[in-house]
Design a protein around this motif. Structure first.
Motif, short mmCIF file in Angstrom:
data_model
loop_
_atom_site.label_atom_id
_atom_site.label_comp_id
_atom_site.label_asym_id
_atom_site.label_seq_id
_atom_site.Cartn_x
_atom_site.Cartn_y
_atom_site.Cartn_z
N UNK A 1 -8.03 11.66 -0.11
CA UNK A 1 -7.49 11.14 1.15
C UNK A 1 -8.42 10.09 1.73
N UNK B 1 0.52 4.16 -2.69
CA UNK B 1 0.15 5.54 -2.34
C UNK B 1 1.16 6.53 -2.92
N UNK C 1 -6.77 1.53 1.82
CA UNK C 1 -5.85 0.94 2.80
C UNK C 1 -6.60 0.00 3.74
N UNK C 2 -7.78 0.42 4.16
CA UNK C 2 -8.57 -0.40 5.09
C UNK C 2 -9.00 -1.72 4.45
N UNK D 1 0.19 13.05 4.50
CA UNK D 1 1.18 12.00 4.74
C UNK D 1 0.54 10.61 4.75
N UNK D 2 1.31 9.64 4.31
CA UNK D 2 0.80 8.28 4.31
C UNK D 2 0.41 7.84 5.72
N UNK E 1 -5.85 15.49 11.36
CA UNK E 1 -4.68 15.25 10.53
C UNK E 1 -3.53 16.09 11.04
N UNK F 1 -10.53 12.72 14.23
CA UNK F 1 -9.20 12.17 13.95
C UNK F 1 -8.39 13.25 13.25
N UNK G 1 0.82 -1.21 0.00
CA UNK G 1 0.00 0.00 0.00
C UNK G 1 0.85 1.27 0.00
N UNK H 1 -1.07 9.55 7.97
CA UNK H 1 -2.44 9.99 8.24
C UNK H 1 -3.45 9.08 7.54
N UNK H 2 -3.10 8.67 6.34
CA UNK H 2 -4.00 7.79 5.59
C UNK H 2 -4.15 6.45 6.31
N UNK H 3 -3.03 5.88 6.73
CA UNK H 3 -3.11 4.57 7.38
C UNK H 3 -3.77 4.67 8.76
N UNK H 4 -3.56 5.81 9.42
CA UNK H 4 -4.22 5.99 10.73
C UNK H 4 -5.74 6.06 10.53
N UNK H 5 -6.12 6.81 9.55
CA UNK H 5 -7.54 6.90 9.22
C UNK H 5 -8.10 5.53 8.82
N UNK H 6 -7.31 4.77 8.07
CA UNK H 6 -7.74 3.43 7.65
C UNK H 6 -7.97 2.54 8.86
N UNK I 1 -8.96 3.48 11.76
CA UNK I 1 -10.24 3.87 12.34
C UNK I 1 -11.39 3.31 11.51
N UNK I 2 -11.25 3.37 10.21
CA UNK I 2 -12.31 2.83 9.35
C UNK I 2 -12.50 1.35 9.59
N UNK I 3 -11.37 0.62 9.69
CA UNK I 3 -11.46 -0.82 9.93
C UNK I 3 -12.24 -1.12 11.19
N UNK J 1 -7.69 6.10 2.21
CA UNK J 1 -7.86 5.47 3.52
C UNK J 1 -8.75 4.23 3.40
N UNK K 1 -14.32 0.82 12.81
CA UNK K 1 -15.72 1.25 12.76
C UNK K 1 -16.54 0.35 11.88
#
Lengths: 158, 208
Positions: free
Chosen positions: A35, A9, A42-43, B22-23, A79, A77, A5, B25-30, B32-34, A39, B36
């Protein structure tokens, strides 16, 4: 080989962002949408990495994301750098081209972005947008004609 | 301008547009998505943090399931399934052992379920989207998920409360708990785990 990933990205982020900027005609919103789409990619990376065109997946997802949802979640959350600030710090896109694109109907903008900027073929564009290949061709033809007229007119005026 | 110039013109118009998020931030957000998407664990807890607690419990507190006279309790070292009189089923996971046993127990209690203690979930399972295969809103899915089950960190491990009566007739549960990595940030080595709980389409191949 499974695509990592982080590599994806780094390689795809600008291209996806630019495609969504053209699709939406809104730079500030596009950064947020992309973004969020990354995300989500990635998830669900196990699935997205096997998609025939992960960039198309990200762009389609970005176009489907409702911006209000992202902003409400961003409060929960934070940024490291506010996205609105990020966009103001950048050079704006060519205003004449962006203005001409923005005047197109939404679906035409999306077709232009996917076909001409992301360089997807007609079939993949159709699949990404959930429309028929014939409709893609029709939208592209109308959009190109409209852009040609708008930009030629702009050249003549200037 | 001719038509052949248009792609270059478009690219030129946005060539200075760069994605600057930044990547990390993306993975951190991901993350959270996982969490939730799959389970509500005390609000916005991250999977890794929550799972680290699971690992710590597994390392420091050997399973000692309690038994009450009003509950039907299956006792195993790694996990416990407790069926309450109101129909709610509590699953407590302490160690990642015997997923097939947990799956069989839940199915025997009337909960169509697919359990893995690895990241590789059953390929026969597909995320459940009520009424339509694509797409769904996360808000609605979250509400639906949380109505069927809720997860929480308890001292004895990860506890998931399942409400079988709220499970849609065409849906089942999928639990995937798996090692996530190693955390040495606090001077000790802690093996961390992640867990994903969610609704899937009910089918013989996936949920029995």
């Amino acid at each position: 080989m499974t695509l990592d990933f982080a590599d994806f990205y780094r390689e795809a982020k600008d291209e996806c962002l630019r495609t969504v900027v053209i699709s939406t005609g809104d730079q500030e919103q596009a950064q947020d949408l992309v973004a969020e789409a990354f995300a989500r990619a990635c998830a669900s990376w196990r699935k997205v990495s096997r998609h025939p065109n992960p960039k198309a997946w990200v762009v389609r997802t970005a176009l489907n994301v409702h911006i209000d949802r992202w902003r409400s979640r961003r409060r929960e959350l934070p940024l490291t750098q506010p996205m609105d600030t990020v966009m103001r710090d950048q050079d704006p896109a060519d205003p004449a081209v962006i203005a001409a694109v923005r005047r197109l109907p939404e679906r035409q903008r999306q077709v232009v972005a996917l076909r001409l900027l992301l360089d997807l073929d007609t079939e993949t564009t159709a699949e990404t947008l959930g429309i028929s290949p014939g409709t893609v061709k029709a939208h592209l033809s109308r959009a190109v004609a409209a852009l040609r007229e708008a930009l030629n007119l702009k050249e003549q005026i200037s | 301008m001719n038509d052949a110039d248009l792609p270059a013109l478009l690219r030129d118009a946005v060539r200075d547009t760069h994605m600057t998020v930044p990547e990390s931030d993306i993975t951190r957000r991901a993350g959270t998505l996982r969490v939730r998407r799959w389970v509500a664990v005390g609000g916005a807890a991250s999977a890794v943090i929550a799972a680290a607690a699971l690992a710590a419990v597994a390392l420091t507190a050997p399973a000692a399931p309690s038994v009450t006279s009003q509950n039907t309790v299956a006792q195993l070292t790694a996990w416990t399934v407790a069926k309450h009189p109101d129909g709610v089923i509590d699953v407590t996971i302490r160690e990642l052992k015997d997923p097939a046993g947990l799956q069989a127990r839940l199915r025997a209690d009337g909960v169509p379920a697919s359990i893995t203690f690895s990241r590789d979930t059953s390929p026969a399972c597909h995320d459940y989207y009520p009424g339509h295969p694509m797409p769904k809103t996360s808000v609605n899915m979250s509400s639906l998920d949380n109505g069927v089950f809720n997860g929480a960190q308890e001292t004895e491990g990860v506890v998931v409360a399942i409400h079988p009566d709220r499970l849609p007739s065409d849906a089942g549960l999928q639990f995937a708990v798996y090692p996530e990595g190693t955390d040495t940030s606090h001077g000790v080595t802690v093996h961390t785990f992640a867990y994903e709980f969610g609704l899937v389409d009910r089918s013989p191949a996936c949920t029995g």
